[in-house]
Enzyme design. Structure first.
Site, PDB file in Angstrom:
ATOM      1  N   CYS A 293       0.815  -1.220   0.000  1.00  0.00           N
ATOM      2  CA  CYS A 293       0.000   0.000   0.000  1.00  0.00           C
ATOM      3  C   CYS A 293       0.848   1.270   0.000  1.00  0.00           C
ATOM      4  CB  CYS A 293      -0.947   0.015   1.184  1.00  0.00           C
ATOM      5  SG  CYS A 293      -2.204  -1.264   1.110  1.00  0.00           S
ATOM      6  N   ARG A 436      -5.708   0.885   1.770  1.00  0.00           N
ATOM      7  CA  ARG A 436      -6.312   1.141   0.453  1.00  0.00           C
ATOM      8  C   ARG A 436      -7.806   1.299   0.636  1.00  0.00           C
ATOM      9  NH1 ARG A 436      -3.427  -0.006  -4.391  1.00  0.00           N
ATOM     10  NH2 ARG A 436      -1.351  -0.670  -3.748  1.00  0.00           N
TER      11      ARG A 436
END
Ligand code: SPV
Ligand code: MN
Length: 644
Positions: A293, A436
């Site tokens: 991420c 996310r």
């Protein structure tokens, strides 16, 4: 609770060596004079027993002690090429390693905690009874290194002498694993005994790739024996499954923080980076994000990059929050790494100077490593983790989305090696949590209290990434550390609350949420995909730096403090020379109240299923929800920051 040294110690049960004199005899029989001499530096009896039992179990042809000397490093590098675990690339010091197609990421379904009967583990983890694991290890690891060399290295997970540094032993028949260990960790062969005495614990890892055939991967296991702080890994090569100095030992370090040092230590899945603020002051950040991420990119945005994956935190005598990076290198994802977003990393990957192991990228006809999102034209052909590749093979990506590069931090232009070597640790003033999240939380929201900050970490939600085999959907990712939290989540929550509320922690950090993943589609934008760009991170971190020093004020909301438009507009110009329109700001920072409340309800429900979690968390959720409901009644379901 976790009790150490409880249940059968599988390594000594399978190896069969109990008494020190027997261990010494096995070592003398299996090591040549040179390696015995090297091992004589280690006198810790428990460590010697571990090594002897690993030899007795795995039955290698030869044993090499890796002291971290240039000659030892060279031996492993060379042997890795001869064995074929790595192949040389045209740039001096660059190599390519391929993992089997079935072993391109962490094998979560085959990653198991060995448990004693009455032991509780995280609701998000997998367990296996000790006797079952014992039988499996006995069956599959006995003689697994026949015909191979066993490498034994002694490493330090942090600067030698730092309070939260823990020493560890890496034992493997894989040259790739040892080569990676040398790039990611400090070899502390010379200091090992002293470090074990100082810290009072050490971790042990035993791995063998075995025959390294696709048909063996279903039998691969990654075992964590928390009671004996020992990992076992077999029939796989992907570093996340095999170099257990990294996440295997991070799991043990988390145990150590939660159960042995509750309230004074934390062990986190966090980068550490320093930002230079007004007047040249340095402000250190530690930030968590689930795997895949953008943690590496965020870390390298700082003026003083320290580390990209792990942080050991503690409260120092002077009341500051201190952090060390247990590592000295990165094992970073290369997908989407390019000149524009990651200039420092790109330089090391494209120019001579650094030692780099690439894994699972494409190698083109000229021997150049290539990956999806590298910003160059797609090559006409090459070799990747599946074999020969051409662009018409639309169902096979050019490079695996979890393909990686391994290199020393010091190869990165903005790395501060001196700071990363300081046993006093770095004073951490800002903690961030991200995931996310395409539709719910704004790019930044800073907690108003330590409890709210803990709630931010407890509530991370993130879309699955290619870092785990078979992972799908949007999942809870508490503290972005969930895959590595062995014990009950309620214990972890309690450890967080105890740490941040500890009276001894005089210099309380700013704790903030970060989210780079909002999309046009979810925020009423006219474009497609992400609302922001990678480089915007300079601004988000820059604002937090100012906020931590009281140089900017934010807007109070039920979920925390968000930035004012004027401050961000100025920072966008100053930091990345970008025009930041108020319309974009409004899309990013409006509160989508129904989404946030749905998130709070989901978290409340999930946490209620845990074993007796602290009520503090639920009272934060209830308070935030009530505040949001009042706001919705007054201003509707989408509230612009200008209306707050
Ligand atoms: C991650 O996936 O979080 C990594 C690589 O940092 S691994 O070693 O697989 O954990
Ligand atoms: Mn990681």
């Amino acid at each position: 609770m976790l009790e150490l040294k409880k249940g059968v110690d599988i390594l000594s049960a399978v190896g069969g060596i109990d008494r020190l004199e027997d261990a010494r005899r096995v070592l003398a029989e299996n090591l040549d004079a040179e390696n015995l001499e090297k091992l004589s530096k280690i006198q810790n009896e428990e460590a010697l027993r571990k090594v002897a039992n690993a030899i007795a179990m795995c039955q290698p042809d030869k044993v090499m002690i890796h002291t971290g000397s240039p000659a030892d490093k060279e031996f492993v590098r060379k042997h890795s090429l001869e064995k074929g675990e790595e192949a040389a690339l045209p740039i001096d010091g660059h190599t390519i390693h391929f993992d089997l197609p079935q072993d391109q990421a962490r094998l979560v379904k085959q990653t198991l905690y060995i448990v004693n009967d009455d032991e509780r583990i995280s609701s998000l983890a997998k367990r296996e009874p000790r006797d079952v694991s014992h039988a499996y290890i006995r069956k599959h690891m006995t003689g697994i290194m026949k015909g191979k060399i066993m490498f034994v290295g002694f490493y330090s997970r942090g600067p030698v002498g730092a309070k939260a540094t823990v020493p560890a032993i890496e034992i493997s028949s894989s040259t790739y694993v040892l080569h990676s260990a040398e790039l990611l960790y400090r070899n502390c062969w010379a200091d090992f005994d002293k470090e074990v005495a100082r810290r009072g614990e050490f971790f042990t890892n035993v791995h063998s790739e075995g025959p390294n055939r696709p048909e063996d991967v279903p039998n691969a296991r990654i075992y964590m024996d928390r009671s004996w702080q020992t990992t076992y890994s077999m029939f796989c090569t992907y570093a996340g499954n095999t170099l257990l100095l990294k996440k295997g030992n991070h799991r043990f370090a988390s145990d150590s923080a939660i159960y042995m040092n509750r309230g004074t230590e934390l062990s986190e899945h966090m980068f550490i980076t320093g930002l230079t603020g007004p007047g040249g002051r340095k402000t250190y950040f530690a930030g968590a994000a689930p795997s895949g991420c953008g943690k590496t990119t965020t870390a390298m945005v700082g003026s003083d990059f320290i580390g990209d994956d792990l942080a050991q935190l503690w409260i120092a005598e002077d009341g500051t929050l201190r952090g060390i990076n247990p590592e000295i290198g990165i094992f970073g994802i290369v997908e989407d790494v390019n000149e524009e977003g990651d200039p420092y990393l790109m330089k090391s990957l494209r120019e001579p100077g650094a030692e780099v192991i690439f894994c699972n990228v494409l190698i083109d006809e000229n021997g150049k490593p290539r990956w999806v999102g590298d910003g160059e034209e797609v090559p006409p052909r090459g070799t990747n983790f599946q074999g020969e590749w051409t662009p018409d093979m639309t169902d096979v990506p050019m490079s695996h989305p979890n393909s990686r590069c391994t290199l020393l931090n010091e190869a990165i232009g903005n790395h501060n090696k001196e700071a990363n070597s300081d046993p006093a640790g770095l004073p951490i003033s800002v903690i961030t949590y991200s995931g996310r999240d395409a539709d719910t939380m704004p790019p930044i929201w800073a907690a108003k209290s330590m409890d709210e900050g803990v709630a931010i970490g407890a509530s991370i939600v993130s879309k699955a990434t290619a870092t785990e085999v078979g992972a799908t959907g949007v999942n809870r990712q508490p503290w972005a550390n969930a895959p590595f939290i062995a014990g009950g989540l309620s214990d972890y929550l309690d450890a967080q609350l105890c740490f941040f509320n500890n009276d001894r922690l005089a210099a309380k950090p700013v704790i903030s949420g970060l989210n780079y993943f909002l999309t046009h589609e979810n925020r009423g934008g006219s474009g497609r995909g992400l609302l922001g760009e990678k480089r915007d991170v300079h601004v988000w971190l820059g604002w937090l730096e100012l906020y931590a020093h009281g140089d900017v004020e934010g807007i109070e909301t039920p979920i925390g403090i968000i930035p004012k438009y004027a401050d961000l507009k100025r920072l966008f110009t100053e930091k990345i020379d970008k025009e930041y329109g108020e319309e974009l700001y409004t899309m990013q920072f409006s509160l989508y109240i129904d989404n946030i409340i749905a998130r709070i309800d989901l978290q409340t429900e999930a946490w209620r299923k845990e074993d007796n979690p602290s009520e503090v968390l639920f009272s934060i959720y209830a308070q935030q929800k009530a505040g949001l409901e009042v706001l919705r009644a007054a201003k509707g379901p989408v509230v612009k920051p200008q209306d707050l």
